[in-house]
Write an enzyme that holds these catalytic residues in place. Structure first.
Site, PDB file in Angstrom:
ATOM      1  N   GLU A   1      -2.954  -9.889 -18.209  1.00 58.71           N
ATOM      2  CA  GLU A   1      -3.082  -8.931 -17.106  1.00 58.71           C
ATOM      3  C   GLU A   1      -4.079  -7.816 -17.394  1.00 58.71           C
ATOM      4  OE1 GLU A   1       0.440  -6.857 -15.762  1.00 58.71           O
ATOM      5  OE2 GLU A   1       1.212  -6.673 -17.793  1.00 58.71           O
TER       6      GLU A   1
ATOM      7  N   GLU B   1       6.091 -12.614 -22.669  1.00 57.80           N
ATOM      8  CA  GLU B   1       5.673 -11.236 -22.444  1.00 57.80           C
ATOM      9  C   GLU B   1       4.340 -10.945 -23.145  1.00 57.80           C
ATOM     10  OE1 GLU B   1       6.348  -9.033 -20.437  1.00 57.80           O
ATOM     11  OE2 GLU B   1       5.710  -7.147 -21.319  1.00 57.80           O
TER      12      GLU B   1
ATOM     13  N   CYS C   1       0.862  -1.173   0.000  1.00 59.02           N
ATOM     14  CA  CYS C   1       0.000   0.000   0.000  1.00 59.02           C
ATOM     15  C   CYS C   1       0.895   1.220   0.000  1.00 59.02           C
ATOM     16  CB  CYS C   1      -0.846   0.035   1.275  1.00 59.02           C
ATOM     17  SG  CYS C   1      -1.731  -1.506   1.575  1.00 59.02           S
TER      18      CYS C   1
ATOM     19  N   LYS D   1       1.038  -9.725 -21.136  1.00 62.27           N
ATOM     20  CA  LYS D   1       0.312  -8.482 -21.453  1.00 62.27           C
ATOM     21  C   LYS D   1      -1.176  -8.769 -21.626  1.00 62.27           C
ATOM     22  CE  LYS D   1       2.458  -6.168 -20.392  1.00 62.27           C
ATOM     23  NZ  LYS D   1       3.786  -6.210 -19.890  1.00 62.27           N
TER      24      LYS D   1
ATOM     25  N   HIS E   1       5.402 -31.305 -26.568  1.00 61.82           N
ATOM     26  CA  HIS E   1       5.560 -32.016 -25.288  1.00 61.82           C
ATOM     27  C   HIS E   1       4.357 -31.822 -24.375  1.00 61.82           C
ATOM     28  CE1 HIS E   1       9.622 -33.092 -26.371  1.00 61.82           C
ATOM     29  NE2 HIS E   1       9.828 -31.829 -26.731  1.00 61.82           N
TER      30      HIS E   1
ATOM     31  N   ARG F   1       1.075   1.746  -5.976  1.00 62.53           N
ATOM     32  CA  ARG F   1       1.306   0.729  -4.950  1.00 62.53           C
ATOM     33  C   ARG F   1       0.019  -0.015  -4.581  1.00 62.53           C
ATOM     34  NH1 ARG F   1       6.261   2.069  -2.474  1.00 62.53           N
ATOM     35  NH2 ARG F   1       5.772   0.635  -0.781  1.00 62.53           N
TER      36      ARG F   1
ATOM     37  N   LYS G   1       0.974  -1.371  -9.677  1.00 68.51           N
ATOM     38  CA  LYS G   1       2.147  -1.109 -10.516  1.00 68.51           C
ATOM     39  C   LYS G   1       3.411  -1.606  -9.830  1.00 68.51           C
ATOM     40  CE  LYS G   1       4.224   0.769 -14.076  1.00 68.51           C
ATOM     41  NZ  LYS G   1       4.191  -0.086 -15.277  1.00 68.51           N
TER      42      LYS G   1
ATOM     43  N   ASN H   1       1.483   0.199   5.871  1.00 65.90           N
ATOM     44  CA  ASN H   1       1.926  -0.548   4.692  1.00 65.90           C
ATOM     45  C   ASN H   1       2.822  -1.677   5.176  1.00 65.90           C
ATOM     46  OD1 ASN H   1       2.930  -1.395   2.159  1.00 65.90           O
ATOM     47  ND2 ASN H   1       4.609   0.077   2.275  1.00 65.90           N
ATOM     48  N   GLY H   2       2.486  -2.911   4.798  1.00 65.93           N
ATOM     49  CA  GLY H   2       3.294  -4.056   5.226  1.00 65.93           C
ATOM     50  C   GLY H   2       2.373  -5.198   5.623  1.00 65.93           C
TER      51      GLY H   2
ATOM     52  N   TRP I   1      -3.744  -1.988  -1.420  1.00 66.83           N
ATOM     53  CA  TRP I   1      -3.803  -3.200  -2.237  1.00 66.83           C
ATOM     54  C   TRP I   1      -4.020  -4.328  -1.215  1.00 66.83           C
ATOM     55  CZ3 TRP I   1      -1.145  -7.887  -2.577  1.00 66.83           C
ATOM     56  CH2 TRP I   1      -1.334  -8.622  -3.754  1.00 66.83           C
TER      57      TRP I   1
HETATM   58  C1  AGP Z   1       4.170  -5.920 -15.993  1.00 69.53           C
HETATM   59  O1  AGP Z   1       3.249  -5.643 -16.979  1.00 69.53           O
HETATM   60  C2  AGP Z   1       3.631  -6.277 -14.703  1.00 69.53           C
HETATM   61  N1  AGP Z   1       2.619  -5.410 -14.244  1.00 69.53           N
HETATM   62  C3  AGP Z   1       4.555  -6.855 -13.675  1.00 69.53           C
HETATM   63  O2  AGP Z   1       4.797  -8.158 -14.109  1.00 69.53           O
HETATM   64  C4  AGP Z   1       5.903  -6.179 -13.373  1.00 69.53           C
HETATM   65  O3  AGP Z   1       6.743  -6.265 -14.478  1.00 69.53           O
HETATM   66  C5  AGP Z   1       6.544  -6.863 -12.142  1.00 69.53           C
HETATM   67  O4  AGP Z   1       5.706  -6.715 -11.040  1.00 69.53           O
HETATM   68  C6  AGP Z   1       7.916  -6.344 -11.841  1.00 69.53           C
HETATM   69  O5  AGP Z   1       7.882  -4.993 -11.508  1.00 69.53           O
HETATM   70  P1  AGP Z   1       9.200  -4.119 -11.437  1.00 69.53           P
HETATM   71  O6  AGP Z   1       9.766  -4.098 -12.804  1.00 69.53           O
HETATM   72  O7  AGP Z   1       8.715  -2.771 -10.978  1.00 69.53           O
HETATM   73  O8  AGP Z   1      10.117  -4.769 -10.453  1.00 69.53           O
END
Ligand code: AGP
Length: 607
Positions: free
Chosen positions: A487, A480, A2, A484, A503, A27, A602, A100-101, A74
């Protein structure tokens, strides 16, 4: 996981707290709230939803006072509803905390407090903090906070205000980040610099078990159970960066379209004539020349960048490179070598798993080099060497431009090491730099296909499952692309090394399954062609990412997206761009919250 913020001063309290929370919402953004003390009385407001919901709520309220705290959440313990949102208050609503924690022993503490008659309203772990403070509160709030800290196990950064001590915030930390901002006749606390940099550039970084007693005219620091301490005041050298959507519908789309400019900026910052240089690297060339192994740590998209880097570093710099998911790193008994360097890759510089890895690495005397986008972040500060990935503020939760920036920096880093170790000649490095300089134009050419990609999204957006396949350095691209899509659109998507299809995952293929096949003209092309035909033979729908001018592939593609004919080493930087757009347009078509998808943040600041 958070963000917390606090303010003591004469500015408009509501606005300082809301600006801070907005800037901390990377956060977490599932609920938020503030508390204030005005004329000796505590008031608080909180609500589920994004910060704009709190703003709406406060429009009809009269927030007064010079002392206040705020929180954006969060959820870890308890669903994101109003009761579980912070601030958490004591039974008689005279003490409020934001935390936060994670309090690991909260169950035991809660049972004890309930037995003593304390009434819990929320399912949060944090609520024990406010009841403990209340329990210990006699004459001194500071003493109550200290006694509470002694009871807590786990991680925390928390801030308290109380009617019994109405002019101050008391804030402390263990394991979670906390900074104090010093102003003129005003002071701030926050989870990071970003939240308060519009107001002050004088920052104190709190260490574990530090306590800050924050009044309007001064901040006093002490250690838990100890005397008053002096802390170093840091002058922050950069300005507040703000990001707006610049006319784009979403930050994510804007950030995808910023990629050519981001790559140009990185090249002009790090390539001076024939030389590659990284400003502020903070690590001597001797360490890099001596290195015999890089151990890369990262999560999510940054981990994918690490996987691509392994191909480049091993091929050109000839240095053994291992790539670990940070959260798994500690579960293996790593064999350490004297010349190993641990490399952390992180956009935010706050990812708890990656941070824990670098701390562990440092405790074992490894040198740590980090690729970080957010300056002043914890990973930036705690690493021996830092390469700033220089993508500018990335707001969309789905990382796009910073991934491309990571790949470009890792490519430059590979060349840099290769020069130091004499594994590439000067002429070879120059040729590779010339190739890199074409990348911004190449990305622009891919972006010109946005309508076509949107049409592909329209065709497939109702599918509930996707497969992404690639080989070599485009295998991480497949991972990747799948990340994308899942998520931001909540569609199940899996990335595979194309050779692995047979496999197991080939069993998934039927006439309903779209398979994104990454098949640029490069050393793995023929093998990819075979894999694409295997998909077609089972009636899978193939969306192929192919090189301009490759007509052979058309026969096997239901849909084609083109990338320019670039050197193989650069294909991972290019193939990801159409997949970002595909994910974006599918998510928009499904009316998903593209910039702030459900359940995500994020920056992931819990382990
Ligand atoms: C990426 O689209 C994600 N939201 C997530 O996987 C992110 O890359 C990951 O949490 C790592 O974050 P950072 O690069 O800030 O360490």
């Amino acid at each position: 996981m958070c963000g917390i913020v606090g303010y003591v001063g004469d500015r408009n309290l509501e606005s300082v707290l809301l600006v801070g929370l907005e800037r901390l919402s990377y956060r977490g953004y599932d609920s938020s709230g503030i508390a204030a003390i005005s004329e000796g009385e505590l008031s608080y407001w909180k609500t589920p939803g994004k910060i704009r919901e709190l703003e709406k709520l406060l429009q009809n309220m009269n927030v007064q006072g010079r002392v206040g705290i705020g929180h954006t959440r969060w959820s870890t313990h308890g669903e994101p509803n109003e009761v579980n949102a912070h601030p958490q208050v004591n039974t008689v609503k005279k003490v409020a905390i934001v935390h936060n924690g994670i309090i690991e022993n909260y169950q035991a503490l809660k049972l004890k407090l309930i037995a003593e008659g304390y009434i819990f309203r929320s399912q949060t772990d944090s609520e024990v903090i406010v009841h403990l403070i209340s329990r210990y509160l006699q004459d001194s709030l500071l003493e109550a906070v200290e006694r509470t800290m002694l009871d807590l196990e786990g991680t925390y950064a928390f801030a308290v205000i109380a009617e019994s001590d109405p002019e101050r915030i008391i804030a402390c930390k263990k394991g979670s980040p906390l900074i104090v901002g010093l102003g003129k006749n005003e002071n701030f606390i926050s989870s990071d610099i970003n939240a308060i940099i519009p107001h002050t550039k004088e920052i104190v970084y709190m260490d574990d078990l530090d306590i800050a007693i924050v009044a309007q005219d001064k901040v006093t620091f002490k250690k838990l159970g100890g005397a008053v301490i002096e802390k170093t005041v840091h002058q922050i050298a950069w300005d507040a960066t703000s990001a707006d959507k610049n006319g784009f519908e979403h930050y994510m789309l804007k950030e995808i379209f910023e990629q050519p400019a981001v790559v140009r900026n990185i090249i002009s910052a790090s390539v001076k004539g024939d030389l590659i240089q990284f400003d502020g690297l903070r690590m001597g060339n001797e360490d890099l020349i001596r290195t015999t192994r890089f151990i890369i740590q990262a999560c999510g998209t940054s981990w994918h960048a690490g996987l691509v880097a392994k191909y480049m570093i091993e091929r050109y710099a000839r240095v053994l490179t291992e790539v670990d998911i940070s959260s798994e790193f500690r579960y293996r008994q790593m064999i350490s070598g004297v010349n190993d360097i641990v490399v952390a890759i992180s956009q935010s510089g706050e990812t708890a798993d990656t941070l824990a890895c670098i701390r562990e690495a440092k405790s074992k005397f490894f040198k740590v080099l980090s690729f970080v986008n957010v300056r002043g972040s914890t990973i930036d500060r705690e690493s021996d060497g830092v390469i700033n990935t220089n993508s500018g503020p990335e707001v969309g939760v789905a990382s796009t431009k910073n991934y491309v920036a990571q790949l470009v920096n890792l490519y430059l880093f590979t060349l840099y090491i290769s020069q130091l170790k004499w594994t590439l000649s000067q002429a070879e490095v120059q040729t590779m730099l010339m190739e890199l300089k074409k990348v911004p134009d190449y990305i622009e050419r891919i972006l010109e296909q946005k309508e076509q990609i949107q049409a592909i999204a329209e065709k497939y957006y109702k599918k509930r499952e996707f497969l992404f396949i690639g080989r070599g350095m485009n295998y991480p691209s497949a991972l990747e692309g799948a990340l994308k899509l899942k998520e931001i659109s909540y569609i199940h998507a899996t990335g595979y090394a194309a050779g692995e299809l047979k496999h197991g995952p080939i069993a998934l293929i039927d006439d309903q399954l779209p398979v994104v096949c990454i098949a640029p003209k490069c050393s793995t092309y023929d093998k990819m062609m075979s894999n694409i035909q295997e998909v077609r033979a089972r009636k899978g729908k193939t969306i192929v990412i192919a090189t301009e001018g490759d007509t052979d592939i058309e026969e096997f593609a239901d849909d084609i997206i083109r990338i320019p004919d670039a050197s193989e080493d650069l294909t991972a930087i290019l193939t990801v761009v159409p997949m970002q757009l595909l994910a974006y347009y599918i998510a928009v078509r499904l009316e998903c919250d593209v910039d702030q998808p459900r359940n995500l943040a994020k920056s992931v600041t819990v382990e």
